[in-house]
Enzyme design. Structure first.
Site, PDB file in Angstrom:
ATOM      1  N   ILE A   1       0.877  -1.134  -0.125  1.00  0.00           N
ATOM      2  CA  ILE A   1      -0.033   0.007   0.018  1.00  0.00           C
ATOM      3  C   ILE A   1       0.758   1.247  -0.012  1.00  0.00           C
ATOM      4  O   ILE A   1       0.290   2.231  -0.171  1.00  0.00           O
ATOM      5  CB  ILE A   1      -1.012  -0.119   1.210  1.00  0.00           C
ATOM      6  CG1 ILE A   1      -0.202  -0.137   2.574  1.00  0.00           C
ATOM      7  CG2 ILE A   1      -2.052  -0.925   0.989  1.00  0.00           C
ATOM      8  CD1 ILE A   1      -1.066  -0.040   3.714  1.00  0.00           C
TER       9      ILE A   1
ATOM     10  N   ASP B   1      10.005  15.968  10.339  1.00  0.00           N
ATOM     11  CA  ASP B   1       9.566  15.638   8.832  1.00  0.00           C
ATOM     12  C   ASP B   1       8.196  15.595   8.679  1.00  0.00           C
ATOM     13  O   ASP B   1       7.576  14.789   8.208  1.00  0.00           O
ATOM     14  CB  ASP B   1      10.320  14.459   8.717  1.00  0.00           C
ATOM     15  CG  ASP B   1      10.421  14.010   6.843  1.00  0.00           C
ATOM     16  OD1 ASP B   1      10.239  14.917   6.182  1.00  0.00           O
ATOM     17  OD2 ASP B   1      10.551  12.806   6.549  1.00  0.00           O
TER      18      ASP B   1
END
Length: 346
Positions: free
Chosen positions: A61, A184
């Site tokens: 995925i 991040d």
């Protein structure tokens, strides 16, 4: 004969009583003591080490730098399994995943993707987490844009709810006993549940502020092209003493993205973005947000001087007021028709 696990537990049990006192210095000492225990042993001690044969991988995925994510089945539950794509224990990716497991195994919050366990005893490393059926925030905007043929903007209520979800997650991280800096934050690392609740993921770069590669060259953020749009100037300039305010800058760019429906600096060459934001003070046009109170907050959040940026606690407080106003406005806009069913029409 005692194994590593028994020895480690004995060492922890042997800690002097004063280490458990409820004061900050004792807490730090205790955390340092636990951090020195090898991860494979901590996994057994903290009951998150998962037998690999219990995990049944299904479809892929997602894929990123150093890792592949699969939909999987574990103990009757649909989960996400992130596998390290390299077996090298000296690679940056390996240390990123070790850092991620070490951090998220202790964290629990409604707006953080739930850590369920990990496989660290044998290779490859694997992180097991809850499955987020809504995909990433970035995927949602890209899909809507493809369907509509133009940039998509969510409703004001949906947009402010996503901003609040992100802010609560960051507020939690920044106020842990040992503050955690994500470093991040970007739409690709923000995942949506089937009910569209937003949660923060990908902690591979969190908290470690002075990482370098094995050859001594400076460490670069994952997915540089995407990340640089959201990267604070002090990170771009490799200033050694930056703090949690780098996350606040990234949040400002994400808020703008959510309300505008486009990536910041979408028309600028990626290699120029970091130069223009760090050296020239370039920022997106805050007026694109279309909400004066939020525009003012975002401008403070992406301030050049980190000390002028608000804390996550302050951001949550301000967003609560805006969220309440948006909900009240939505209720005022509803009209109840006069039929016997009392229909509510927007």
């Amino acid at each position: 004969m005692e194994d590593d696990f028994d020895i480690a537990v004995a060492n922890v049990d042997a800690l002097p009583a004063h280490i458990y006192r409820d004061d900050s210095s004792s807490s730090v000492n205790l955390l340092e003591k636990f951090s020195n225990i090898p991860l494979r042993i901590r996994g057994r001690a903290e009951a998150w080490e998962v037998p690999r044969d219990q995990i049944k991988l299904a479809s892929k995925i997602g894929e990123g730098t150093g890792g592949v994510v699969y939909l999987c089945r574990w103990r009757g539950l649909d989960c996400a399994a992130k596998l390290l794509s390299t077996a090298s224990k000296v690679s940056v990716e390996y240390h990123d995943m070790i850092n991620e497991i070490s951090t998220i195994s202790h964290l629990r919050h409604p707006n953080l993707v739930l850590f369920l366990g990990a496989c660290t005893v044998s290779e490859p490393l694997l992180i097991l987490s809850e499955y987020m059926a809504g995909g990433s925030l970035e995927d949602r905007f890209d899909l809507k844009k493809k369907q509509l043929g133009r940039p998509w903007k969510p409703s004001r209520i949906q947009a402010i709810n996503w901003c609040m979800d992100l802010s609560r997650a960051v507020c939690f991280l920044h106020n842990c006993t040992t503050p955690i800096i994500h470093r991040d934050l970007k739409p690709a690392n923000l995942l949506l549940s089937e009910n569209d609740h937003l949660k923060v993921s990908d902690f591979g770069l969190c908290k470690t502020l002075a990482k370098v590669k094995e050859d001594g060259t400076p460490y670069t953020m994952t997915g540089c092209t995407g990340t640089k749009r959201y990267m604070a100037p002090e990170v771009v300039l490799s200033q050694p003493d930056y703090d949690e305010k780098v996350d606040i800058y990234s949040m400002a760019m994400i808020f703008w993205y959510i309300f505008k429906g486009e990536r910041p600096f979408n028309l600028i060459e990626p290699q120029l973005i970091s130069l223009l934001t760090s050296s020239r003070g370039l920022r997106p046009d805050s007026r694109a947000i279309g909400w004066p109170e939020l525009e003012e907050l975002v401008e403070c959040m992406w301030a050049e001087n980190p000390k002028l940026r608000p804390s996550a606690v302050e951001i949550v407080s301000k967003l609560k007021v805006m969220q309440s106003a948006a909900n009240a406005s939505s209720e005022d806009a509803k009209v109840t028709c006069k039929c016997k069913f009392n229909c509510v029409v927007q």
